[in-house]
Design a protein around this motif. Structure first.
Motif, PDB file in Angstrom:
ATOM      1  N   UNK A 269       0.846  -1.197   0.000  1.00 38.88           N
ATOM      2  CA  UNK A 269       0.000   0.000   0.000  1.00 38.88           C
ATOM      3  C   UNK A 269       0.878   1.243   0.000  1.00 38.88           C
ATOM      4  N   UNK A 270       0.307   2.337  -0.475  1.00 42.31           N
ATOM      5  CA  UNK A 270       1.099   3.570  -0.531  1.00 42.31           C
ATOM      6  C   UNK A 270       1.298   4.184   0.852  1.00 42.31           C
ATOM      7  N   UNK A 271       0.446   3.823   1.804  1.00 43.36           N
ATOM      8  CA  UNK A 271       0.560   4.454   3.123  1.00 43.36           C
ATOM      9  C   UNK A 271       1.411   3.659   4.108  1.00 43.36           C
ATOM     10  N   UNK A 272       2.103   2.638   3.588  1.00 46.48           N
ATOM     11  CA  UNK A 272       2.996   1.866   4.462  1.00 46.48           C
ATOM     12  C   UNK A 272       4.419   1.973   3.923  1.00 46.48           C
ATOM     13  N   UNK A 273       5.360   2.283   4.809  1.00 46.89           N
ATOM     14  CA  UNK A 273       6.779   2.203   4.433  1.00 46.89           C
ATOM     15  C   UNK A 273       7.075   0.719   4.247  1.00 46.89           C
ATOM     16  N   UNK A 274       7.524   0.361   3.053  1.00 42.45           N
ATOM     17  CA  UNK A 274       7.644  -1.053   2.667  1.00 42.45           C
ATOM     18  C   UNK A 274       8.756  -1.750   3.444  1.00 42.45           C
ATOM     19  N   UNK A 275       8.458  -2.901   4.018  1.00 39.19           N
ATOM     20  CA  UNK A 275       9.471  -3.580   4.837  1.00 39.19           C
ATOM     21  C   UNK A 275      10.049  -4.820   4.172  1.00 39.19           C
ATOM     22  N   UNK A 276       9.611  -5.146   2.970  1.00 41.52           N
ATOM     23  CA  UNK A 276      10.200  -6.335   2.338  1.00 41.52           C
ATOM     24  C   UNK A 276      10.194  -6.195   0.817  1.00 41.52           C
ATOM     25  N   UNK A 277      11.383  -6.360   0.226  1.00 37.21           N
ATOM     26  CA  UNK A 277      11.500  -6.402  -1.235  1.00 37.21           C
ATOM     27  C   UNK A 277      12.289  -7.647  -1.609  1.00 37.21           C
ATOM     28  N   UNK A 278      11.793  -8.321  -2.632  1.00 39.18           N
ATOM     29  CA  UNK A 278      12.532  -9.475  -3.154  1.00 39.18           C
ATOM     30  C   UNK A 278      13.060  -9.143  -4.539  1.00 39.18           C
ATOM     31  N   UNK A 279      14.299  -9.496  -4.760  1.00 42.23           N
ATOM     32  CA  UNK A 279      14.935  -9.271  -6.062  1.00 42.23           C
ATOM     33  C   UNK A 279      15.438 -10.597  -6.610  1.00 42.23           C
ATOM     34  N   UNK A 280      15.271 -10.795  -7.909  1.00 45.65           N
ATOM     35  CA  UNK A 280      15.870 -11.953  -8.576  1.00 45.65           C
ATOM     36  C   UNK A 280      16.668 -11.457  -9.768  1.00 45.65           C
ATOM     37  N   UNK A 281      17.880 -11.943  -9.868  1.00 44.02           N
ATOM     38  CA  UNK A 281      18.721 -11.537 -10.985  1.00 44.02           C
ATOM     39  C   UNK A 281      19.604 -12.671 -11.447  1.00 44.02           C
ATOM     40  N   UNK A 282      20.369 -12.395 -12.470  1.00 41.90           N
ATOM     41  CA  UNK A 282      21.277 -13.402 -12.999  1.00 41.90           C
ATOM     42  C   UNK A 282      22.499 -12.729 -13.590  1.00 41.90           C
ATOM     43  N   UNK A 283      23.526 -13.527 -13.784  1.00 44.42           N
ATOM     44  CA  UNK A 283      24.683 -13.089 -14.555  1.00 44.42           C
ATOM     45  C   UNK A 283      25.200 -14.289 -15.330  1.00 44.42           C
ATOM     46  N   UNK A 284      25.906 -13.998 -16.411  1.00 48.57           N
ATOM     47  CA  UNK A 284      26.484 -15.060 -17.237  1.00 48.57           C
ATOM     48  C   UNK A 284      27.891 -14.644 -17.634  1.00 48.57           C
TER      49      UNK A 284
END
Ligand code: ZN
Ligand code: CA
Length: 372
Positions: free
Chosen positions: A235-250
């Motif tokens: 929600x916009x009225x909550x300071x976000x407490x969790x982000x997930x990131x997925x990435x890769x390299x080759x």
């Protein structure tokens, strides 16, 4: 020497057999018939149950007439990407294409058609050759599934050629990267964004900082990296407490990959630490790459054969993978060769007839080079 009409006719026949990945039964049946009619011993391996594909892989053997020649293999895949059903080919001059409602399926049936015509030419012209294994796989397009299940120890080949790369006939893929995946969970602190934002730490801000600190994109000729997934917030009225990131390299060189993953990890950890927060980072390596040397027999043979058919050999690295990776890692150094197909995996896919003919000439030239 190549019978162009026969070759084109067979190519058109093959691409009109529906064979999207997991629906390989019919194409495997037809190819078995064709290979047997050419006098080869054909076996479907018993991997269908394990892979969930429509067919096992086909292993066809052509007994050599030159005992001293190295045993080799050719590999192609008989599955296609979607939309690959009901393909209606259209010929415009030198170009074979679809009616634009589907792919064409030259990836990889152009390779298969060249192999079948090549075998016919060996017989018709009494061309001396060594033992050859033809390994035709399913499920390539959904993660090299068929090839991964092939029992490489049951193959006699010392080295091999996959006919499944873009670029003109004459290109040789000699290197393909190892992969690494990174998954990160950034832990911020939740708070009411209007009432008490100072009590929170935004995981989204940490993610943004971390990503801008990371080396991404094409980093050098053999190293690439990407953050492909970012998830977080409700929600916009909550300071976000969790982000997930997925990435890769080759990277082709493994140490470069390790350095890259270290940099990505440090960017995340540094950005989290700066805000007094933590991040869980998980890095997984997949050793799926390979690198063939110019002095490897397989590369020498490819270069000599390409010169024989009047082309200039071009040794290249790719950022992708193919069944050639699987055979090479499995102990049979395999070069992936340019087939000449264009715009694959799209409704604009095209196959120049002149490249199909040249590819067939190359198949014969490879076999002759090995037998010399
Ligand atoms: Zn392919
Ligand atoms: Ca493909």
């Amino acid at each position: 020497m190549v019978n162009k009409d026969r070759l084109v006719k067979e190519f058109l026949e093959l691409i009109q057999i529906d064979s999207e990945s997991k629906n390989e039964a019919e194409i495997a049946r037809v190819l078995t018939e064709k290979l047997e009619a050419l006098g080869l011993e054909v076996r479907e391996d018993d991997t269908k149950e394990q892979t969930g594909l429509g067919s096992g892989n086909l292993i066809a053997k052509l007994k050599g007439t030159v005992a001293a020649a190295d045993p080799i293999l050719f590999s192609c895949h008989f599955d296609t990407v979607t939309p690959g059903n009901g393909i209606k080919p259209v010929i415009n001059g030198d170009i074979i294409e679809s009616d634009k409602t589907t792919i064409l399926g030259a990836d990889d049936k152009a390779g298969i058609a060249a192999l079948l015509e090549g075998i016919r030419l060996l017989k018709e012209n009494d061309i001396a050759h060594g033992d050859i294994e033809f390994v035709l796989t399913g499920g390539e397009e959904i993660g090299l599934v068929g090839a991964s299940a092939v029992d490489k120890k049951a193959l006699a080949a010392k080295y091999g050629f996959a006919l499944d790369s873009g670029g003109p006939v004459g290109e040789v893929i000699v290197a393909s990267p190892d992969h690494a995946k990174i998954n990160a969970k950034i832990h911020g602190v939740a708070a009411h964004a209007g009432v008490a934002p100072e009590a929170g730490v935004s995981a989204i801000e940490i993610a943004a900082k971390a990503i801008t600190m990371m080396p991404l994109g094409r980093l050098d000729e053999e190293l690439t990296a990407n953050i492909g997934v970012i998830k977080g917030g409700d929600r916009t009225n909550i300071v976000c407490d969790l982000v997930e990131l997925n990435g890769e390299a080759r990277a082709i060189t493994f140490s470069k990959l390790e350095n890259q993953m270290k940099a990505m990890r440090e960017a995340l950890e540094g950005a989290a630490e700066e805000r007094g927060c933590t991040v869980d980072v998980e890095v997984n390596y997949e050793r799926v790459g390979y690198k063939l040397e110019e002095t490897d027999r397989v590369v020498e043979v490819a270069k000599a054969a390409i010169v024989k058919v009047g082309r200039e050999p071009e040794l290249k690295a790719t950022g992708g993978g193919s069944d050639a990776n699987i055979f090479t890692i499995g102990g049979i150094p395999t070069a992936n060769l340019g087939v000449g197909y264009l715009d694959i995996h799209s409704k604009d896919e095209k196959m120049p007839i002149s490249e199909l003919v040249k590819l067939t000439e190359l198949v014969v030239a490879l076999i002759q080079t090995v037998a010399e």
